[in-house]
Design a protein around this motif. Structure first.
Motif, PDB file in Angstrom:
ATOM      1  N   ASN A   1      29.167 -29.392  43.460  1.00 54.87           N
ATOM      2  CA  ASN A   1      28.816 -30.583  42.690  1.00 54.87           C
ATOM      3  C   ASN A   1      28.089 -31.613  43.549  1.00 54.87           C
ATOM      4  O   ASN A   1      27.452 -32.529  43.020  1.00 54.87           O
ATOM      5  CB  ASN A   1      30.074 -31.198  42.077  1.00 54.87           C
ATOM      6  N   ASP A  48      31.852 -27.788  47.925  1.00 50.96           N
ATOM      7  CA  ASP A  48      31.800 -28.442  46.622  1.00 50.96           C
ATOM      8  C   ASP A  48      30.359 -28.438  46.118  1.00 50.96           C
ATOM      9  O   ASP A  48      29.554 -29.292  46.489  1.00 50.96           O
ATOM     10  CB  ASP A  48      32.314 -29.879  46.712  1.00 50.96           C
ATOM     11  N   GLN A  81      34.288 -30.479  35.636  1.00 48.05           N
ATOM     12  CA  GLN A  81      33.342 -30.453  36.752  1.00 48.05           C
ATOM     13  C   GLN A  81      32.170 -29.547  36.402  1.00 48.05           C
ATOM     14  O   GLN A  81      32.353 -28.454  35.857  1.00 48.05           O
ATOM     15  CB  GLN A  81      34.034 -29.958  38.021  1.00 48.05           C
ATOM     16  N   ASN A 109      38.047 -25.217  39.048  1.00 52.13           N
ATOM     17  CA  ASN A 109      37.358 -26.273  38.308  1.00 52.13           C
ATOM     18  C   ASN A 109      38.419 -27.115  37.627  1.00 52.13           C
ATOM     19  O   ASN A 109      39.269 -26.580  36.896  1.00 52.13           O
ATOM     20  CB  ASN A 109      36.393 -25.675  37.280  1.00 52.13           C
ATOM     21  N   ASP A 110      38.405 -28.410  37.847  1.00 52.93           N
ATOM     22  CA  ASP A 110      39.425 -29.287  37.268  1.00 52.93           C
ATOM     23  C   ASP A 110      39.351 -29.337  35.745  1.00 52.93           C
ATOM     24  O   ASP A 110      40.308 -29.744  35.089  1.00 52.93           O
ATOM     25  CB  ASP A 110      39.294 -30.709  37.820  1.00 52.93           C
TER      26      ASP A 110
END
Length: 685
Positions: free
Chosen positions: A117, A115, A96, A92-93
């Protein structure tokens, strides 16, 4: 203290009365159990408007949100694992909503594999599980919508990253256990005829899905007759694809175990353990040897070995005997890693499959170690280490030499060096010694005026070991003290500690938590004016019971997704499976009277000033249905005396907690901490 005026919505009262053992019990808010009615929906909207209106007036709410956001916003990765030619990991950056699954081949550049998301615009559809076929060419993963326990399963060709036409619907409480590359075993219930979010789910079944076929053709292999009725059934396949194991349970403690040799023409089930008074599961296999983990005759858990040809309990032999500390084992590289809890702190020992000690693993400090898992042929494994002031760090571990190296140490905005954790032992009401870890800034003065969050759970053999959390770090950054007692009902000291907080001994849990609060007050960490009590699920019950028994203990109460109606909890979804811990109102008059004596919904009294309370729940919680929280909030609003607010915050498109988007987490904690500090009389940060 500055106050915010609150006008609560009118909650209609019905005339429902239940009779238990000749005792009439009114249930005026029964109508709130109907999660599909227009009336309940309107009530939810009205309550949320009041709550959000109140929270909007807290002057530093946005400031808290920034603190939480700043501490959550760091790159988080998981330990890598090998499947086929690829190494996979989650990352996870920072902000996110859902972590992304990456993979890389050798030393090549990582690429996005899945992904989550992109499953939905608002991040409310999450990736719930991911497993791979034997050669890694296929992957099956589950998704959860709005946090629901009902899942969909998709199958992907890992080389092309394209989905194949094997979508499964209505899967619940299930793993995905692959057999070679041919298919996988999974579990589910029949879909309820009524509300899928609250209707009772009582008979779990195991199915086999063959790749390339329709779900309608899936073979039901266990749990399909009345004689085999179980509420929870799980399937597992040994790494060598030889054995299929079935664990079947009627409650959250104790299970039967069956097995089948998948290489044999004889397809009959072999009973490993029929008695349900203890737990057992397969850790690994070694040829014809089954290596099992059990608390049968060993409350702190031991590892035993059995012959596949004759695996019943009387033929078990100790491989790693029980010790005075609770054992949680895992395997990697043909070795067993035995994690022991010593006063809730990790110690790890490495054994071979013959039970011979290889070494004690040197850990980086005092805290919680985890993972140590992998395939039989792995030469390296990974473990995590964390505590309340140390963000989860991943270490690589050479299985042969024992050499340890840092694999990933996250860079966060939290400076753990500025905070201290101390373990203390306090005395509960009946003289029992209970450990508690207290964390705060190193410069905190013990003057009785520190905002303090007392967090607890106390049930289902769950152990609260020290772990870093960005949201807890935010509380510490805001000047708070964070205290976690290891109260009875948990698993910190084995089965005996768990059972000491169940059924007719449940009051021990509440007494332990109350004594923890009193310790914090007596030792000037805080005072009642600056103490908040918090817990979720079974911990929500803990908070509800303690605030109704000792309304003077804390200034703020935060019961989250709580089990709050103890007379009816077993009538919803999988609630009947919690009877091992709670008992039910139907099993005996003694049990009914005991439950009635502490059930939060039934023990709110008129004329009492309860703490400032914010009940939190979610409209898609099908684990602990939101009706518990709805009814508790309604009766609190009816009877609360004085000016302390009684609010309920109902998250939409969310469930019991798993898969919650990061954006929602930031909002939730800004509201929770803002409400808490404001009701401690703190006007500015």
């Amino acid at each position: 203290m500055t106050t915010i005026n609150v006008t609560y919505p009118t909650t209609a009262k019905g005339d429902v009365v239940d009779t238990y053992f000749g005792v009439d019990v009114a249930d005026p808010y029964r109508w709130l159990e109907d999660d599909r009615s227009a009336e309940t929906e309107a009530w939810v909207v009205a309550q949320n408007q009041v709550t959000q209106g109140y929270l909007a007036n807290i002057p530093y709410r946005d400031q808290i949100a920034e603190v939480v956001k700043n501490l959550i916003n760091y790159e988080r990765v998981t330990a890598p694992f090998q499947e086929g030619e690829y190494t996979y990991f989650y990352k996870n950056d920072g902000l996110q909503n859902q972590s992304v699954v990456y993979r890389q081949k050798g030393d090549g550049e990582p690429e996005v594999f899945i992904d989550p998301n992109k499953f939905s615009e608002d991040g409310t559809v999450s990736l719930a599980a991911l497993t791979f076929s034997e050669d890694g060419s296929l992957a099956a993963y589950q998704t959860s919508t709005g946090g629901s326990d009902w899942r969909e399963v998709y199958v992907m060709n890992t080389e092309t990253k394209e989905l194949i036409a094997d979508k499964l619907d209505n899967v619940k409480f299930s793993g995905l256990a692959w057999y070679k590359n041919e298919g996988f075993y999974y579990s589910s219930y029949d879909k309820p005829e009524g509300s899928e979010l609250s209707e009772k789910t009582d008979q779990h079944k195991v199915y086999y899905h063959k790749i390339g076929t329709s779900q309608a053709d899936d073979i039901q292999i266990f749990g399909h007759t009345e004689a085999e009725k179980h509420r929870y059934v799980w399937a597992g396949v040994s790494e060598d694809n030889r054995f299929l194991f079935i664990n079947a349970a009627n409650s959250t403690s104790g299970n039967r175990m069956y097995m089948r040799d998948l290489t044999s023409e004889n397809t009959d089930w072999v009973t490993v353990k029929e008695d349900i008074t203890s737990d057992v599961y397969a850790l690994t296999t070694d040829g014809d040897r089954l290596i099992l983990v059990t608390n049968e005759g060993a409350p702190n858990t031991k590892i035993v070995v059995a012959d596949a040809a004759n695996p019943s309990v009387e033929n078990w032999r100790d491989l790693i005997p029980e010790t005075e500390n609770v054992l949680t084992p895992s395997t990697a590289g043909g070795n067993i890693f035995a994690e022991y809890m010593v006063d809730a702190i990790s110690q790890v020992k490495q054994y071979d499959l013959k039970g011979e000690l290889i070494r004690t693993v040197e850990l980086p400090g005092i805290g919680s170690a985890g993972t140590f898992s992998g395939k039989e042929n792995d030469t390296k494994t990974y473990f995590t280490f964390t505590n309340y002031s140390t963000p989860t760090t991943i270490y690589s571990f050479d299985i042969e030499s024992g050499a340890t190296d840092v694999f990933n140490r996250p860079a966060t905005a939290f400076d753990g060096e500025q905070f201290v954790s101390k373990q203390v032992f306090y005395t509960s009401k009946d003289g029992t010694k209970v450990p508690m870890i207290i964390t705060h800034h190193k410069d905190t003065e013990l003057n009785g005026k520190n905002p303090t969050m007392l967090y607890g759970y106390g049930g289902f053999n769950v152990s609260l070991t020290p772990r870093y959390s960005s949201t807890v770090a935010a509380w510490l950054e805001l000047g708070g003290v964070y205290a976690v007692p290891n109260i009875r009902g948990g698993g910190e000291y084995g089965k005996a500690w768990h059972q000491a907080g169940t059924q007719l001994q449940k009051q021990n849990v509440f007494d332990d938590f109350i004594a923890a609060g009193e310790y914090l007050i007596e030792n000037n960490y805080t005072s009642s004016d600056y103490l908040a009590i918090r817990g979720g699920s079974n911990g929500g019950l803990l908070v509800g019971a303690v605030m109704t028994q000792r309304p003077d203990l804390a200034s703020v109460a935060l019961p989250a997704v709580g089990v709050l109606d103890m007379l009816r909890y077993h009538t919803f979804t999988a609630g009947a499976g919690w009877a091992y811990d709670y008992g039910t109102s139907e099993q005996s008059e003694e049990m009914f009277q005991y439950l009635l004596g502490y059930s939060p919904v039934h023990n709110v009294k008129a004329g009492v000033e309860y703490p400032a309370t914010m009940v939190t729940t979610a409209d898609h919680d099908d684990r602990v249905v939101p009706a518990h929280s709805f009814k508790f909030a309604a009766v609190l609003q009816e009877h609360q005396t004085g000016s302390n607010p009684t609010l309920i915050r109902i998250e939409t498109d969310a469930g019991h907690g798993a898969g919650t988007p990061v954006s929602k987490t930031i909002e939730q904690y800004a509201d929770i901490y803002g409400f808490t500090l404001f009701n401690m009389g703190i006007t500015e940060l």
